[in-house]
Motif scaffolding. Structure first.
Motif, PDB file in Angstrom:
ATOM      1  N   ALA A  33       0.811  -1.211   0.000  1.00 26.20           N
ATOM      2  CA  ALA A  33       0.000   0.000   0.000  1.00 26.20           C
ATOM      3  C   ALA A  33       0.849   1.269   0.000  1.00 26.20           C
ATOM      4  N   GLY A  34       2.178   1.115   0.175  1.00 29.69           N
ATOM      5  CA  GLY A  34       3.070   2.253   0.039  1.00 29.69           C
ATOM      6  C   GLY A  34       3.286   3.079   1.282  1.00 29.69           C
ATOM      7  N   PHE A  35       3.088   2.493   2.484  1.00 27.72           N
ATOM      8  CA  PHE A  35       3.384   3.247   3.703  1.00 27.72           C
ATOM      9  C   PHE A  35       4.139   2.351   4.674  1.00 27.72           C
ATOM     10  N   SER A  36       4.655   2.952   5.735  1.00 27.72           N
ATOM     11  CA  SER A  36       5.552   2.261   6.656  1.00 27.72           C
ATOM     12  C   SER A  36       4.796   1.740   7.876  1.00 27.72           C
ATOM     13  N   LEU A  37       4.889   0.431   8.112  1.00 27.34           N
ATOM     14  CA  LEU A  37       4.290  -0.146   9.315  1.00 27.34           C
ATOM     15  C   LEU A  37       4.951   0.420  10.559  1.00 27.34           C
ATOM     16  N   TRP A  38       6.268   0.576  10.534  1.00 27.56           N
ATOM     17  CA  TRP A  38       6.986   1.095  11.695  1.00 27.56           C
ATOM     18  C   TRP A  38       6.543   2.525  12.018  1.00 27.56           C
ATOM     19  N   ARG A  39       6.368   3.357  10.974  1.00 31.77           N
ATOM     20  CA  ARG A  39       5.910   4.735  11.211  1.00 31.77           C
ATOM     21  C   ARG A  39       4.503   4.732  11.800  1.00 31.77           C
ATOM     22  N   LEU A  40       3.649   3.815  11.339  1.00 30.16           N
ATOM     23  CA  LEU A  40       2.291   3.730  11.879  1.00 30.16           C
ATOM     24  C   LEU A  40       2.332   3.308  13.346  1.00 30.16           C
ATOM     25  N   ILE A  41       3.195   2.359  13.683  1.00 30.90           N
ATOM     26  CA  ILE A  41       3.335   1.937  15.087  1.00 30.90           C
ATOM     27  C   ILE A  41       3.786   3.110  15.949  1.00 30.90           C
ATOM     28  N   ARG A  47      -3.278  12.325   1.125  1.00 34.10           N
ATOM     29  CA  ARG A  47      -1.969  11.754   0.826  1.00 34.10           C
ATOM     30  C   ARG A  47      -0.829  12.627   1.347  1.00 34.10           C
ATOM     31  N   GLU A  48      -1.001  13.928   1.328  1.00 39.52           N
ATOM     32  CA  GLU A  48       0.057  14.803   1.842  1.00 39.52           C
ATOM     33  C   GLU A  48       0.247  14.592   3.338  1.00 39.52           C
ATOM     34  N   LEU A  49      -0.862  14.528   4.057  1.00 38.57           N
ATOM     35  CA  LEU A  49      -0.791  14.316   5.510  1.00 38.57           C
ATOM     36  C   LEU A  49      -0.251  12.918   5.813  1.00 38.57           C
ATOM     37  N   ALA A  50      -0.705  11.912   5.067  1.00 40.66           N
ATOM     38  CA  ALA A  50      -0.228  10.544   5.287  1.00 40.66           C
ATOM     39  C   ALA A  50       1.259  10.419   4.969  1.00 40.66           C
ATOM     40  N   ALA A  51       1.732  11.169   3.994  1.00 38.43           N
ATOM     41  CA  ALA A  51       3.167  11.130   3.667  1.00 38.43           C
ATOM     42  C   ALA A  51       3.999  11.652   4.828  1.00 38.43           C
ATOM     43  N   ARG A  52       3.483  12.661   5.530  1.00 41.69           N
ATOM     44  CA  ARG A  52       4.224  13.236   6.659  1.00 41.69           C
ATOM     45  C   ARG A  52       4.141  12.359   7.903  1.00 41.69           C
ATOM     46  N   THR A  53       3.022  11.665   8.096  1.00 45.29           N
ATOM     47  CA  THR A  53       2.813  10.938   9.348  1.00 45.29           C
ATOM     48  C   THR A  53       3.255   9.477   9.289  1.00 45.29           C
ATOM     49  N   ILE A  54       2.915   8.771   8.208  1.00 35.64           N
ATOM     50  CA  ILE A  54       3.211   7.335   8.136  1.00 35.64           C
ATOM     51  C   ILE A  54       4.072   6.986   6.929  1.00 35.64           C
ATOM     52  N   GLY A  55       4.677   7.994   6.306  1.00 41.53           N
ATOM     53  CA  GLY A  55       5.619   7.726   5.226  1.00 41.53           C
ATOM     54  C   GLY A  55       4.991   7.216   3.947  1.00 41.53           C
ATOM     55  N   LEU A  56       3.747   7.631   3.660  1.00 38.62           N
ATOM     56  CA  LEU A  56       3.095   7.212   2.422  1.00 38.62           C
ATOM     57  C   LEU A  56       3.907   7.682   1.233  1.00 38.62           C
ATOM     58  N   SER A  57       4.210   6.764   0.323  1.00 39.41           N
ATOM     59  CA  SER A  57       5.005   7.128  -0.844  1.00 39.41           C
ATOM     60  C   SER A  57       4.210   8.071  -1.731  1.00 39.41           C
ATOM     61  N   ARG A  58       4.857   9.111  -2.180  1.00 36.75           N
ATOM     62  CA  ARG A  58       4.194  10.093  -3.032  1.00 36.75           C
ATOM     63  C   ARG A  58       4.160   9.578  -4.461  1.00 36.75           C
ATOM     64  N   PRO A  59       3.084   9.868  -5.195  1.00 32.26           N
ATOM     65  CA  PRO A  59       3.027   9.430  -6.592  1.00 32.26           C
ATOM     66  C   PRO A  59       4.063  10.153  -7.432  1.00 32.26           C
ATOM     67  N   LYS A  60       4.590   9.458  -8.426  1.00 33.30           N
ATOM     68  CA  LYS A  60       5.582  10.058  -9.301  1.00 33.30           C
ATOM     69  C   LYS A  60       4.920  11.089 -10.220  1.00 33.30           C
ATOM     70  N   VAL A  61       5.643  12.141 -10.501  1.00 30.19           N
ATOM     71  CA  VAL A  61       5.130  13.214 -11.351  1.00 30.19           C
ATOM     72  C   VAL A  61       5.999  13.292 -12.592  1.00 30.19           C
ATOM     73  N   VAL A  62       5.364  13.185 -13.737  1.00 31.86           N
ATOM     74  CA  VAL A  62       6.073  13.252 -15.008  1.00 31.86           C
ATOM     75  C   VAL A  62       5.465  14.354 -15.855  1.00 31.86           C
ATOM     76  N   GLN A  63       6.271  15.329 -16.286  1.00 32.05           N
ATOM     77  CA  GLN A  63       5.829  16.438 -17.102  1.00 32.05           C
ATOM     78  C   GLN A  63       4.639  17.162 -16.471  1.00 32.05           C
ATOM     79  N   GLY A  64       4.737  17.312 -15.165  1.00 31.30           N
ATOM     80  CA  GLY A  64       3.707  18.076 -14.463  1.00 31.30           C
ATOM     81  C   GLY A  64       2.406  17.348 -14.221  1.00 31.30           C
ATOM     82  N   GLU A  65       2.311  16.069 -14.635  1.00 35.54           N
ATOM     83  CA  GLU A  65       1.094  15.299 -14.451  1.00 35.54           C
ATOM     84  C   GLU A  65       1.307  14.224 -13.404  1.00 35.54           C
ATOM     85  N   THR A  66       0.320  13.991 -12.559  1.00 36.31           N
ATOM     86  CA  THR A  66       0.384  12.902 -11.571  1.00 36.31           C
ATOM     87  C   THR A  66       0.013  11.598 -12.228  1.00 36.31           C
TER      88      THR A  66
END
Length: 447
Positions: free
Chosen positions: A264-272, A427-446
């Motif tokens: 799912a792209g997030f860290s179990l350790w960060r969630l713990i 996703r922005e909040l989850a990235a800061r709290t549990i290390g959710l991987s951010r989607p890759k951005v190519v040519q300005g598009e998600t």
């Protein structure tokens, strides 16, 4: 006044940060840990006095349970309305139930594998007679274990009684029907009711935070009573059963839950780490219900939308008891090993199928894990009921590791289902709290 002077004045009036030792002392997790250590020492030094402190622990858990039903109702109603319709709610519910069944099935298979590869019952003497405490569990589990009876228990015949008895499944059904009715009303009627539910939920969560200040006291009572009642020798009694169960649960958490988190792209350790306060309370009280409201609030802070949290977490506490799914099969096969009754593949398959039904029928009942075990033993008749006395002697320690796994499993499930649901996760909040991987951005598009 110049900007420099204004800045200096602001710095002069800003209080300095609290010393690290003070932040540590006021930390709930640290307080619970100190209370547990002090309680264990007290239980060894004064066992008779310590054994009388069980009501302290029960009172703390009762304070939490007092608020669970209204919080589940309020969060469910506001969550369904926020989701925008029953189509969304139905999609979340179907995904959640599929996830629950798959993960708990894997947990059962891990438990069966562990107890067959590392047989903990060999060399353990059978009990001479069943414990006096055992009769209440066995009689409670011998009433009606049919699927029809389970369905009848799900449907509340009295809305007030559903709240009074604390039946989470019945409260969920009442909340869903209430929310559907709200969605069908004009906004002029439904909006004030929804706003009122949201404000009431804030009040109840504030009450929970007030009660959590008593967590160290509840922990002290629980640990002291356990050590005082059973004695320090309980810490080593039947360690094979406890050890095999702990190993199976550790494998489940690291491999299965860790793998699910990685996919799912997030860290179990960060969630713990985010849930460390809630897990500390579970560690002290051996009760997953003691942190249900706080878990719902914490998962919203992680980034999960209320529409997902309000549906998945209460349902998970009834249908996604990962710790119970792993440990109960171990206990049944363990009793067979103690009595020299080998369970064949067919016997264990029967155990597997029976447990899938019975594990849902006692969800939300105090002591439900042991009741489920008693129900399973009585329904399958594969092992002697008297063997439950052995498990009861160490159930306090088994309940601790079960509860930790239940809470963590439901937290992972909520984040995963929120990730699946469009707009279900910030996703922005989850990235800061549990290390959710951010989607890759190519040519300005998600992507």
């Amino acid at each position: 006044m110049s900007s420099t002077a204004i800045g200096e004045a602001a710095e002069a009036t800003t209080p300095p940060p609290a010393p690290r030792w003070r932040r540590l002392v006021t930390n709930t997790s640290f307080q619970v840990l100190v209370a547990a250590i002090a309680a264990a020492i007290f239980g060894i030094v004064a066992p008779e006095a310590a054994a009388t402190l069980q009501p302290v622990a029960k009172a703390f858990i009762a304070l939490i349970q007092m608020l669970i039903a209204p919080i589940v109702f309020l969060v469910m109603v506001t969550g369904i309305v926020a989701a925008g319709g029953m189509k969304t709610v139905g999609r979340i519910a179907v995904r959640a139930l599929i996830y629950f069944e798959v993960v708990t099935t894997i947990g059962m298979l891990i438990g069966l594998a562990a107890v067959n590869l590392l047989p903990p019952g060999l060399g353990v003497a059978p009990p001479a007679h069943a414990s006096g405490e055992l009769s209440s569990y066995v009689s409670g589990g011998a009433k009606d274990n049919s699927f029809g009876a389970f369905l009848l228990k799900m449907v509340p015949d009295n809305a007030v009684n559903a709240f009074a008895s604390g039946s989470i499944i019945q409260v969920l059904i009442f909340a869903v029907i209430f929310a559907i009715a709200l969605l069908r009303l004009p906004d002029t009627i439904s909006r004030p009711i929804v706003d009122g539910c949201a404000k009431l939920s804030e009040i109840f969560f504030r009450m929970i935070r007030m009660i959590m200040l008593l967590a160290p006291i509840g922990t002290f009572g629980a640990v002291a009573a356990t050590v005082g009642k059973y004695g320090p020798e309980t810490l080593t009694a039947l360690m094979k059963l406890v050890g095999v169960s702990a190993l199976a649960l550790a494998i489940f958490v690291v491999v299965i839950l860790g793998g699910v988190c990685a996919m799912a792209g997030f860290s179990l350790w960060r969630l713990i780490k985010v849930l460390r306060k809630e897990l500390a309370v579970v560690l002290g009280t051996s009760s997953s219900e003691a942190v249900l409201p706080q878990l719902m609030e914490r998962l919203e802070q992680v980034g999960c939308r209320r529409s997902v949290v309000g549906l998945v977490v209460p349902t998970g506490f009834s249908f996604n008891l990962d710790g119970v799914a792993v440990v109960i099969p171990i206990c049944v096969v363990f009793i067979g090993q103690v009595y020299g009754i080998p369970l064949t593949f067919g016997d264990q398959l029967t155990l597997f199928l029976v447990f899938l039904v019975l594990s849902k029928g006692t969800a939300g009942i105090s002591g439900s894990a042991f009741i489920t075990l008693a129900n399973t033993v009585a329904a399958t008749s594969l092992v002697p009921i008297a063997g439950l006395a052995l498990v009861l002697s160490v159930d306090r320690f088994l309940s601790l590791i079960r509860a930790l796994t239940n809470v963590l499993g439901n937290a992972v499930a909520t984040v995963v289902i929120a990730r699946w649901e469009p707009g279900g996760l910030d996703r922005e909040l989850a990235a800061r709290t549990i290390g959710l991987s951010r989607p890759k951005v190519v040519q300005g598009e998600t992507q």
